[in-house]
Scaffold this active site. Structure first.
Site, PDB file in Angstrom:
ATOM      1  N   HIS A   1     -12.732   2.515   0.053  1.00 25.63           N
ATOM      2  CA  HIS A   1     -12.601   1.487   1.114  1.00 25.63           C
ATOM      3  C   HIS A   1     -13.212   0.157   0.665  1.00 25.63           C
ATOM      4  O   HIS A   1     -13.600  -0.661   1.502  1.00 25.63           O
ATOM      5  CB  HIS A   1     -13.337   1.884   2.418  1.00 25.63           C
ATOM      6  CG  HIS A   1     -12.751   3.041   3.152  1.00 25.63           C
ATOM      7  ND1 HIS A   1     -13.535   3.985   3.760  1.00 25.63           N
ATOM      8  CD2 HIS A   1     -11.482   3.408   3.389  1.00 25.63           C
ATOM      9  CE1 HIS A   1     -12.767   4.892   4.348  1.00 25.63           C
ATOM     10  NE2 HIS A   1     -11.509   4.564   4.123  1.00 25.63           N
TER      11      HIS A   1
ATOM     12  N   ASN B   1       0.866  -1.176   0.000  1.00 24.09           N
ATOM     13  CA  ASN B   1       0.000   0.000   0.000  1.00 24.09           C
ATOM     14  C   ASN B   1       0.904   1.228   0.000  1.00 24.09           C
ATOM     15  O   ASN B   1       1.466   1.596   1.030  1.00 24.09           O
ATOM     16  CB  ASN B   1      -0.892  -0.032   1.247  1.00 24.09           C
ATOM     17  CG  ASN B   1      -1.853   1.137   1.313  1.00 24.09           C
ATOM     18  OD1 ASN B   1      -1.788   2.059   0.483  1.00 24.09           O
ATOM     19  ND2 ASN B   1      -2.731   1.117   2.286  1.00 24.09           N
TER      20      ASN B   1
ATOM     21  N   ARG C   1     -12.190  15.218   7.369  1.00 23.54           N
ATOM     22  CA  ARG C   1     -13.051  15.509   6.209  1.00 23.54           C
ATOM     23  C   ARG C   1     -14.471  15.817   6.676  1.00 23.54           C
ATOM     24  O   ARG C   1     -14.966  15.203   7.618  1.00 23.54           O
ATOM     25  CB  ARG C   1     -13.091  14.310   5.261  1.00 23.54           C
ATOM     26  CG  ARG C   1     -11.753  13.954   4.639  1.00 23.54           C
ATOM     27  CD  ARG C   1     -11.956  12.882   3.573  1.00 23.54           C
ATOM     28  NE  ARG C   1     -10.697  12.312   3.160  1.00 23.54           N
ATOM     29  CZ  ARG C   1     -10.427  11.006   3.175  1.00 23.54           C
ATOM     30  NH1 ARG C   1     -11.340  10.137   3.588  1.00 23.54           N
ATOM     31  NH2 ARG C   1      -9.266  10.569   2.768  1.00 23.54           N
TER      32      ARG C   1
ATOM     33  N   ARG D   1      -2.288  -1.981  -3.669  1.00 24.92           N
ATOM     34  CA  ARG D   1      -3.525  -1.233  -3.505  1.00 24.92           C
ATOM     35  C   ARG D   1      -3.525  -0.102  -4.531  1.00 24.92           C
ATOM     36  O   ARG D   1      -2.530   0.624  -4.649  1.00 24.92           O
ATOM     37  CB  ARG D   1      -3.589  -0.633  -2.105  1.00 24.92           C
ATOM     38  CG  ARG D   1      -4.783   0.257  -1.928  1.00 24.92           C
ATOM     39  CD  ARG D   1      -4.721   0.980  -0.612  1.00 24.92           C
ATOM     40  NE  ARG D   1      -5.945   1.744  -0.432  1.00 24.92           N
ATOM     41  CZ  ARG D   1      -6.019   2.875   0.249  1.00 24.92           C
ATOM     42  NH1 ARG D   1      -4.940   3.381   0.808  1.00 24.92           N
ATOM     43  NH2 ARG D   1      -7.152   3.498   0.380  1.00 24.92           N
TER      44      ARG D   1
ATOM     45  N   GLU E   1      -7.336  -5.306   5.097  1.00 20.09           N
ATOM     46  CA  GLU E   1      -7.230  -4.986   3.675  1.00 20.09           C
ATOM     47  C   GLU E   1      -6.007  -5.657   3.044  1.00 20.09           C
ATOM     48  O   GLU E   1      -6.049  -6.083   1.897  1.00 20.09           O
ATOM     49  CB  GLU E   1      -7.163  -3.461   3.498  1.00 20.09           C
ATOM     50  CG  GLU E   1      -8.496  -2.805   3.802  1.00 20.09           C
ATOM     51  CD  GLU E   1      -8.400  -1.314   4.065  1.00 20.09           C
ATOM     52  OE1 GLU E   1      -7.923  -0.954   5.166  1.00 20.09           O
ATOM     53  OE2 GLU E   1      -8.793  -0.529   3.202  1.00 20.09           O
TER      54      GLU E   1
END
Ligand code: AMP
Length: 392
Positions: free
Chosen positions: A177, A7, A236, A88, A379
């Site tokens: 996601h 990643n 955010r 990723r 993940e």
């Protein structure tokens, strides 16, 4: 087969190496501050944590150190043993509904999607290219954050804007996601032993999103054209009325870029409480009766509950709801207040089980109309599984 899950961010590179199909983690680590001063890396190998400060001018430097460590720690005797690399990739546009072997054409597509993910895709490509020279024989696989959400229907992924914005400029909801939501949905289907289950997956970390999944397919998700949509997050804003943007520009003299930066990096928990983007600090503030922290928590819980409630209706009920990522796996208070707010759906918490942190657990009582679970997400494992399956 030895498989490396990667990643890559703009200044970081996270990795985990697996022996597949056993899914055994052999080594994992994180390179940080690549291209910045004080760079270095941490490794976890044989139950030991190692931290080193080294100069990392670019991603190639990180890959060089990574390879050196793999050899020195006898994880591999030669690089040929690494048969698959799973990367990723944040944005696969509307072209990639699944993981793929990365060819020149795929790489060009990922580059074509730069305007859709200007912070993430270029970093992902840096990671892919950094391994090309050093590990040229492995099968290289791209695992897209957007892929799982490609099953959404037009009704659910379009915005109420001129249709040409979609046909000409690809303006639509993509969702992110996805690798995590897919992992959570698969694990829930396993636990429930039900393939056609209706599941609401809540990935609540520094970034957060919620998905509605039916028959293993995503039917809706809270993030949108970009990750700055949906629930309130660490920094955010989540959903806002877009007209706020020109209004704030005119009132403050800020440029568009500055306002967008505020919405991505200075909003959410940080913006509301004014102290921190970290939910642990918000919870500490609540204990000290800090009113802005209490407000932050209430607004966050409300934004999550709104999505869960609307997905409950969209799915026609739910067989399970699960909580994951940093906040979802660890915050007893957040889960408790979300579940209590869902009381109208007959959902009832089991306070003792809800005290669990970071472990799989059923956290609702036997009478609860919908069972709720903590499911730690993984993940990296999903990336390794896809890379293994495509390399095999
Ligand atoms: P992630 O993006 O999945 O790494 O999640 C990061 C978020 O998880 C941050 O807001 C952390 O404050 C939060 N988090 C991690 N551990 C805890 C904890 N024990 N209690 C509450 N929040 C936590």
């Amino acid at each position: 087969m030895k498989v490396l899950a990667i990643n890559a961010g703009s200044s970081s590179l996270k990795f985990q190496m697996y022996e597949m199909p056993e899914e055994k983690v052999l080594i994992s680590g994180l390179f940080e501050r690549i291209g910045i001063n004080n760079s270095g890396y941490t490794l976890k190998v044989n139950g030991e944590k190692i931290k080193k400060e080294v100069v990392l001018n670019n991603h190639e430097d990180a890959v060089e150190y990574l390879i050196k460590e793999l050899l020195e720690n006898n994880i591999v005797a030669s690089l040929d043993e690494i048969e698959a690399l799973g990367h990723r990739v944040v944005h696969g546009g509307d072209k990639y509904a699944d993981s793929v072997v990365i060819t020149d054409e795929v790489l060009q597509d990922v580059e074509k999607f730069y305007p859709l993910a200007p912070l993430h895709n270029p970093a992902n490509v840096l990671g892919i290219k950094a391994f090309q020279k050093s590990v040229p024989n492995a099968v290289v696989v791209g695992v897209f954050d957007t892929a799982f959400h490609q099953t959404m229907e037009e009704r659910d992924f379009l915005y109420g804007v001129p249709y040409e914005w979609y046909t000409d400029y690809k303006v639509r909801k993509y969702g992110f996601h996805g690798t995590s939501h897919k992992f959570l949905a698969n694990r829930m289907m396993e636990i429930l032993n039900k393939k056609d289950a209706k599941i609401i997956t809540c990935h609540l970390g520094n970034g957060g999103s919620i998905s509605a999944v039916k028959n293993g397919k995503c039917i809706d998700t809270s993030m949108g054209f970009t990750p700055n949509a949906g629930i309130i997050m660490g920094t955010r804003s989540g959903d806002i009325d877009v007209t706020i943007i020109p209004y704030i520009m005119s009132q403050t003299g800020k440029t568009l870029d500055e306002v967008i930066d505020d919405l991505n990096k200075k909003s959410g928990f940080l913006g509301i409480c004014g102290i921190s983007s970290d939910s642990r600090d918000v919870e500490d503030g609540m204990k000290d009766n800090n009113l802005r922290c209490i407000l932050t928590h209430k607004m966050f819980v409300k934004s999550v509950v709104n999505y869960i409630a609307s997905y409950y209706v969209a799915l026609g009920g739910a067989d399970a709801i699960c909580f994951s990522a940093g906040i979802g796996e660890n915050s007893v208070t957040v889960r408790k207040d979300i579940i209590e707010a869902l009381n109208a759906l007959g959902i009832k918490i089991d306070e003792a089980s809800n005290n669990t942190r970071g472990k799989e657990a059923l956290i609702t009582s036997e009478e609860s109309a919908v069972p709720c679970y903590i499911i730690p997400t993984d993940e990296e494992l999903m990336i390794a599984r896809d890379a293994f399956n495509l390399a095999k």
